[in-house]
Design a protein around this motif. Structure first.
Motif, PDB file in Angstrom:
ATOM      1  N   ALA A  41       0.834  -1.205   0.000  1.00 51.32           N
ATOM      2  CA  ALA A  41       0.000   0.000   0.000  1.00 51.32           C
ATOM      3  C   ALA A  41       0.866   1.252   0.000  1.00 51.32           C
ATOM      4  CB  ALA A  41      -0.934   0.001   1.212  1.00 51.32           C
ATOM      5  N   ASP A  42       1.941   1.227   0.783  1.00 56.97           N
ATOM      6  CA  ASP A  42       2.884   2.350   0.789  1.00 56.97           C
ATOM      7  C   ASP A  42       3.512   2.550  -0.592  1.00 56.97           C
ATOM      8  OD1 ASP A  42       2.859   3.741   3.128  1.00 56.97           O
ATOM      9  OD2 ASP A  42       4.632   2.819   3.991  1.00 56.97           O
ATOM     10  N   ILE A  43       3.898   1.451  -1.225  1.00 56.00           N
ATOM     11  CA  ILE A  43       4.498   1.538  -2.559  1.00 56.00           C
ATOM     12  C   ILE A  43       3.502   2.113  -3.558  1.00 56.00           C
ATOM     13  CG2 ILE A  43       5.368   0.158  -4.490  1.00 56.00           C
ATOM     14  CD1 ILE A  43       6.653  -1.713  -2.421  1.00 56.00           C
ATOM     15  N   VAL A  44       2.264   1.618  -3.516  1.00 62.18           N
ATOM     16  CA  VAL A  44       1.233   2.091  -4.436  1.00 62.18           C
ATOM     17  C   VAL A  44       0.969   3.587  -4.239  1.00 62.18           C
ATOM     18  CG1 VAL A  44      -1.259   1.976  -4.892  1.00 62.18           C
ATOM     19  CG2 VAL A  44       0.093  -0.113  -4.834  1.00 62.18           C
ATOM     20  N   ASP A  45       0.893   4.014  -2.984  1.00 60.17           N
ATOM     21  CA  ASP A  45       0.628   5.425  -2.711  1.00 60.17           C
ATOM     22  C   ASP A  45       1.751   6.313  -3.237  1.00 60.17           C
ATOM     23  OD1 ASP A  45      -1.753   4.768  -1.494  1.00 60.17           O
ATOM     24  OD2 ASP A  45      -0.914   4.737   0.529  1.00 60.17           O
ATOM     25  N   THR A  46       2.985   5.846  -3.086  1.00 62.42           N
ATOM     26  CA  THR A  46       4.128   6.599  -3.603  1.00 62.42           C
ATOM     27  C   THR A  46       4.095   6.645  -5.128  1.00 62.42           C
ATOM     28  OG1 THR A  46       5.466   5.978  -1.694  1.00 62.42           O
ATOM     29  CG2 THR A  46       6.643   6.757  -3.631  1.00 62.42           C
ATOM     30  N   MET A  47       3.726   5.535  -5.744  1.00 57.75           N
ATOM     31  CA  MET A  47       3.574   5.516  -7.196  1.00 57.75           C
ATOM     32  C   MET A  47       2.561   6.558  -7.652  1.00 57.75           C
ATOM     33  SD  MET A  47       3.441   1.373  -7.729  1.00 57.75           S
ATOM     34  CE  MET A  47       2.366   1.552  -9.155  1.00 57.75           C
ATOM     35  N   TYR A  48       1.447   6.607  -6.962  1.00 59.96           N
ATOM     36  CA  TYR A  48       0.389   7.534  -7.351  1.00 59.96           C
ATOM     37  C   TYR A  48       0.843   8.979  -7.196  1.00 59.96           C
ATOM     38  CZ  TYR A  48      -4.019  10.066  -7.299  1.00 59.96           C
ATOM     39  OH  TYR A  48      -5.022  10.957  -7.563  1.00 59.96           O
ATOM     40  N   GLU A  49       1.449   9.279  -6.067  1.00 60.03           N
ATOM     41  CA  GLU A  49       1.859  10.653  -5.800  1.00 60.03           C
ATOM     42  C   GLU A  49       2.921  11.139  -6.771  1.00 60.03           C
ATOM     43  OE1 GLU A  49       3.073  10.670  -1.743  1.00 60.03           O
ATOM     44  OE2 GLU A  49       1.012  10.690  -0.975  1.00 60.03           O
ATOM     45  N   ASN A  50       3.754  10.218  -7.268  1.00 59.41           N
ATOM     46  CA  ASN A  50       4.849  10.597  -8.154  1.00 59.41           C
ATOM     47  C   ASN A  50       4.614  10.193  -9.605  1.00 59.41           C
ATOM     48  OD1 ASN A  50       7.244  11.611  -6.295  1.00 59.41           O
ATOM     49  ND2 ASN A  50       6.237   9.929  -5.214  1.00 59.41           N
ATOM     50  N   ARG A  51       3.388   9.731  -9.902  1.00 60.07           N
ATOM     51  CA  ARG A  51       3.008   9.372 -11.268  1.00 60.07           C
ATOM     52  C   ARG A  51       3.983   8.368 -11.876  1.00 60.07           C
ATOM     53  NH1 ARG A  51      -1.742   9.868 -10.988  1.00 60.07           N
ATOM     54  NH2 ARG A  51      -1.810   9.556 -13.232  1.00 60.07           N
ATOM     55  N   MET A  52       4.260   7.311 -11.129  1.00 64.81           N
ATOM     56  CA  MET A  52       5.181   6.276 -11.578  1.00 64.81           C
ATOM     57  C   MET A  52       4.411   4.992 -11.880  1.00 64.81           C
ATOM     58  SD  MET A  52       8.250   6.708  -8.796  1.00 64.81           S
ATOM     59  CE  MET A  52       9.228   5.376  -9.521  1.00 64.81           C
ATOM     60  N   SER A  53       4.934   4.191 -12.779  1.00 64.18           N
ATOM     61  CA  SER A  53       4.399   2.856 -13.020  1.00 64.18           C
ATOM     62  C   SER A  53       5.065   1.878 -12.061  1.00 64.18           C
ATOM     63  CB  SER A  53       4.675   2.427 -14.458  1.00 64.18           C
ATOM     64  OG  SER A  53       6.068   2.214 -14.652  1.00 64.18           O
ATOM     65  N   LEU A  54       4.467   0.717 -11.909  1.00 62.39           N
ATOM     66  CA  LEU A  54       5.078  -0.299 -11.053  1.00 62.39           C
ATOM     67  C   LEU A  54       6.399  -0.769 -11.652  1.00 62.39           C
ATOM     68  CD1 LEU A  54       4.861  -2.035  -8.519  1.00 62.39           C
ATOM     69  CD2 LEU A  54       3.637  -3.745  -9.880  1.00 62.39           C
ATOM     70  N   GLN A  55       6.457  -0.841 -12.959  1.00 64.40           N
ATOM     71  CA  GLN A  55       7.681  -1.295 -13.606  1.00 64.40           C
ATOM     72  C   GLN A  55       8.842  -0.342 -13.325  1.00 64.40           C
ATOM     73  OE1 GLN A  55       7.410  -1.858 -17.869  1.00 64.40           O
ATOM     74  NE2 GLN A  55       8.919  -3.495 -17.788  1.00 64.40           N
ATOM     75  N   SER A  56       8.602   0.961 -13.419  1.00 68.07           N
ATOM     76  CA  SER A  56       9.670   1.918 -13.131  1.00 68.07           C
ATOM     77  C   SER A  56      10.028   1.911 -11.648  1.00 68.07           C
ATOM     78  CB  SER A  56       9.272   3.326 -13.582  1.00 68.07           C
ATOM     79  OG  SER A  56       8.154   3.800 -12.859  1.00 68.07           O
ATOM     80  N   THR A  57       9.029   1.655 -10.791  1.00 67.16           N
ATOM     81  CA  THR A  57       9.292   1.549  -9.358  1.00 67.16           C
ATOM     82  C   THR A  57      10.180   0.348  -9.062  1.00 67.16           C
ATOM     83  OG1 THR A  57       7.150   2.565  -8.857  1.00 67.16           O
ATOM     84  CG2 THR A  57       8.202   1.318  -7.088  1.00 67.16           C
ATOM     85  N   PHE A  58       9.857  -0.782  -9.683  1.00 66.86           N
ATOM     86  CA  PHE A  58      10.663  -1.991  -9.498  1.00 66.86           C
ATOM     87  C   PHE A  58      12.087  -1.755 -10.000  1.00 66.86           C
ATOM     88  CE2 PHE A  58      12.412  -6.055 -10.811  1.00 66.86           C
ATOM     89  CZ  PHE A  58      12.096  -6.884  -9.742  1.00 66.86           C
ATOM     90  N   HIS A  59      12.212  -1.121 -11.148  1.00 67.61           N
ATOM     91  CA  HIS A  59      13.530  -0.857 -11.720  1.00 67.61           C
ATOM     92  C   HIS A  59      14.356   0.019 -10.787  1.00 67.61           C
ATOM     93  CE1 HIS A  59      16.495  -0.449 -14.934  1.00 67.61           C
ATOM     94  NE2 HIS A  59      16.524   0.850 -14.693  1.00 67.61           N
ATOM     95  N   ARG A  60      13.706   0.980 -10.148  1.00 71.05           N
ATOM     96  CA  ARG A  60      14.403   1.861  -9.210  1.00 71.05           C
ATOM     97  C   ARG A  60      14.932   1.072  -8.012  1.00 71.05           C
ATOM     98  NH1 ARG A  60      14.310   7.388  -7.641  1.00 71.05           N
ATOM     99  NH2 ARG A  60      14.529   7.649  -5.395  1.00 71.05           N
ATOM    100  N   MET A  61      14.184   0.069  -7.560  1.00 71.92           N
ATOM    101  CA  MET A  61      14.590  -0.733  -6.414  1.00 71.92           C
ATOM    102  C   MET A  61      15.669  -1.761  -6.781  1.00 71.92           C
ATOM    103  SD  MET A  61      10.786  -1.348  -4.770  1.00 71.92           S
ATOM    104  CE  MET A  61      11.318  -2.109  -3.229  1.00 71.92           C
ATOM    105  N   ASP A  62      15.695  -2.175  -8.044  1.00 71.63           N
ATOM    106  CA  ASP A  62      16.599  -3.234  -8.501  1.00 71.63           C
ATOM    107  C   ASP A  62      17.974  -2.647  -8.809  1.00 71.63           C
ATOM    108  OD1 ASP A  62      17.728  -5.532  -9.488  1.00 71.63           O
ATOM    109  OD2 ASP A  62      16.612  -5.511 -11.384  1.00 71.63           O
ATOM    110  N   LYS A  63      18.732  -2.361  -7.775  1.00 74.43           N
ATOM    111  CA  LYS A  63      20.034  -1.713  -7.932  1.00 74.43           C
ATOM    112  C   LYS A  63      21.018  -2.586  -8.704  1.00 74.43           C
ATOM    113  CE  LYS A  63      18.979   1.980  -5.531  1.00 74.43           C
ATOM    114  NZ  LYS A  63      18.814   3.296  -6.222  1.00 74.43           N
ATOM    115  N   GLY A  64      20.919  -3.895  -8.537  1.00 74.87           N
ATOM    116  CA  GLY A  64      21.860  -4.791  -9.211  1.00 74.87           C
ATOM    117  C   GLY A  64      21.466  -5.113 -10.633  1.00 74.87           C
ATOM    118  N   ARG A  65      20.307  -4.623 -11.076  1.00 72.78           N
ATOM    119  CA  ARG A  65      19.791  -4.864 -12.431  1.00 72.78           C
ATOM    120  C   ARG A  65      19.758  -6.358 -12.756  1.00 72.78           C
ATOM    121  NH1 ARG A  65      18.457  -0.605 -11.219  1.00 72.78           N
ATOM    122  NH2 ARG A  65      18.884   1.392 -12.232  1.00 72.78           N
ATOM    123  N   SER A  66      19.379  -7.153 -11.765  1.00 73.78           N
ATOM    124  CA  SER A  66      19.317  -8.602 -11.961  1.00 73.78           C
ATOM    125  C   SER A  66      17.925  -9.070 -12.374  1.00 73.78           C
ATOM    126  CB  SER A  66      19.721  -9.312 -10.663  1.00 73.78           C
ATOM    127  OG  SER A  66      18.779  -9.019  -9.625  1.00 73.78           O
ATOM    128  N   GLY A  67      16.944  -8.191 -12.296  1.00 73.33           N
ATOM    129  CA  GLY A  67      15.571  -8.570 -12.619  1.00 73.33           C
ATOM    130  C   GLY A  67      14.814  -9.116 -11.428  1.00 73.33           C
TER     131      GLY A  67
END
Length: 245
Positions: A41-67
């Motif tokens: 819910a926290d992640i979704v709310d942040t996505m909404y407030e910053n107009r981000m997609s889940l895919q871009s949110t996941f990419h931001r968290m994936d520092k090692g770019r491992s998928g």
């Protein structure tokens, strides 16, 4: 809340560590589901407030770019995105719920599934609380009278059983799985009961939100619409050892 400024620290307190033996498997599973709901819910709310997609949110968290996200990446990414700090026991508990294939990591599909469950729970809660509002108006009752009428033992709070029976008495019948989802949303302090403030918050704010959440792609940012109609979520669940940072 901007993703490009220092994010304030927020800690979720009281979640047990998995595998300590202090809680039954059933209670640990319930706590894991509750924690997963709060975090997504926290992640979704942040996505909404910053107009981000889940895919871009996941990419931001994936520092090692491992998928996929390690527990450390998830913990650090969540802090960066939302300001929430999870303890190590909470991270272990969360991973036990999100990591469906048991490989110790969370991939995009697993995060999408968790976010979808949160969106479903919010839609269900909004539907149920709107029905409750309608029944209250139809019966010309106040919310306080409705609350007291459901509080069978007059202890000032509604147990899950009392709340469920109160809904049933007003013609709102839910499957056990649906009721569990409802409680994840309306029981905002996670203690398994509803006090009067939680009851009113749900009935007034969730039930009065006329904007429907997106029924299409659950990765859409629009699933976060319910932030303004939902109180801030916290976690409280069975006691266990904690090694918070």
């Amino acid at each position: 809340r901007s993703l490009y400024t220092d994010t304030p620290r927020r800690t979720l307190t009281g979640s047990p560590s998995a595998g300590t033996g202090r809680s039954s498997p059933k209670r640990l599973k319930q706590a894991a589901r509750r924690l997963a709901h709060v975090v997504t819910a926290d992640i979704v709310d942040t996505m909404y407030e910053n107009r981000m997609s889940l895919q871009s949110t996941f990419h931001r968290m994936d520092k090692g770019r491992s998928g996929s996200l390690s527990s450390a990446e998830f913990r650090e990414g969540l802090h960066s995105l939302t300001g929430t700090v999870l303890t190590k026991p909470q991270v272990r508990l969360l991973m036990s719920e999100l990591d469906n294939d048991g490989n110790g990591r969370v991939d995009y599909e697993e995060l999408l599934a968790a976010v979808s469950r949160t969106a479903d729970a919010r839609r269900l809660a909004r539907s149920v609380t709107e029905q409750l509002r309608q029944r209250v108006r139809l019966n010309r009752q106040s919310l306080l009278e409705t609350f007291r009428g459901s509080d069978a033992n007059d202890d000032g709070v509604l147990s899950a059983r009392e709340f469920q029976r109160g809904l049933q008495a007003r013609g709102i019948k839910l499957l056990s799985s649906d009721f569990d989802q409802l409680m994840q949303v309306v029981d905002t302090d996670g203690n398994g009961t509803l006090d009067y403030c939680e009851f009113v918050e749900a009935a007034v704010h969730l039930g009065s939100d006329s904007a429907d959440e997106a029924d299409g792609d659950p990765a859409s940012v629009d699933i976060g619409k319910s932030r303004r109609s939902q109180p801030r979520l916290t976690v409280r669940s069975p006691r266990a050892d904690d090694d918070s940072p």
